[in-house]
Design an enzyme around this catalytic site. Structure first.
Site, PDB file in Angstrom:
ATOM      1  N   CYS A  79       0.823  -1.204   0.000  1.00  0.00           N
ATOM      2  CA  CYS A  79       0.000   0.000   0.000  1.00  0.00           C
ATOM      3  C   CYS A  79       0.866   1.267   0.000  1.00  0.00           C
ATOM      4  O   CYS A  79       1.518   1.575  -0.978  1.00  0.00           O
ATOM      5  CB  CYS A  79      -0.963  -0.052   1.192  1.00  0.00           C
ATOM      6  SG  CYS A  79      -2.291   1.145   1.165  1.00  0.00           S
ATOM      7  N   HIS A  80       0.902   1.994   1.117  1.00  0.00           N
ATOM      8  CA  HIS A  80       1.737   3.183   1.245  1.00  0.00           C
ATOM      9  C   HIS A  80       3.139   2.855   1.768  1.00  0.00           C
ATOM     10  O   HIS A  80       3.963   3.741   1.915  1.00  0.00           O
ATOM     11  CB  HIS A  80       1.084   4.204   2.198  1.00  0.00           C
ATOM     12  CG  HIS A  80      -0.101   4.898   1.613  1.00  0.00           C
ATOM     13  ND1 HIS A  80      -1.335   4.287   1.508  1.00  0.00           N
ATOM     14  CD2 HIS A  80      -0.246   6.131   1.092  1.00  0.00           C
ATOM     15  CE1 HIS A  80      -2.192   5.139   0.959  1.00  0.00           C
ATOM     16  NE2 HIS A  80      -1.558   6.265   0.689  1.00  0.00           N
TER      17      HIS A  80
END
Length: 172
Positions: free
Chosen positions: A104-105
């Site tokens: 994800c991030h």
């Protein structure tokens, strides 16, 4: 033989992006060590579903203590990349070609560590431009394994593929 995995994590991590891989890694016999600013601190996921008690403070560890690095997503990686100690820690894994798993991030920490230039990666849609600007070769796929040691995924929906490929990298 199980690997010792450093997990850099702070408040507002994406709950399931920590718990699901952590469960898979532990079930495969790997040891996870959570790392934040201070040992004993408690960090909470952004969905308030999980609270993690930190095993080690960043000043107590070095990349040489571990076989691999795991960076869960959420807002945690963005917070951590504001601290040069976490950036240097992540960079040391990349410099030494140790496995790194980021979802994800999670790649935001690797962007700041300046270790993605020329690497095949993916990540959450909102960081695609950042990944390209860091020189990464962006792919919008559920999981990308680059160089046999960098595993990236986009979202919680990609967790089955992320876990599968992370475990493959850890077993080599």
């Amino acid at each position: 033989m199980g690997k010792k995995i450093a997990v850099v994590i702070t408040d507002l991590f994406e709950d399931v992006e920590f718990t699901d891989p952590a469960k898979a890694f532990r079930e495969a016999g790997h040891e996870l060590v959570t790392i934040e600013k201070e040992a004993g601190a408690k960090v909470t996921g952004k969905n308030d579903e999980e609270t993690v008690t930190i095993d080690k403070g960043i000043d107590e560890v070095s990349a040489g203590d571990f076989d691999a690095l795991f960076i869960p997503g959420g807002f945690s990686p963005d917070i951590l990349r504001g601290d040069d100690r976490f950036v240097a820690f992540a960079k040391e894994f990349a410099t030494n070609d140790k496995p790194i798993m980021a979802i994800c991030h999670g790649p935001q920490l690797l962007i700041t560590a300046e270790v993605l230039n020329g690497r095949d990666v993916t990540g959450f849609k909102s960081i695609h431009v950042d990944l390209k600007n860091a020189g990464a070769k962006l792919h919008d796929e559920e999981v990308i394994v680059c160089g046999g040691n960098l595993v990236t995924s986009r979202t919680p929906d990609d967790l089955p593929a992320f876990n599968r490929e992370s475990l493959n990298v850890l077993s080599s």
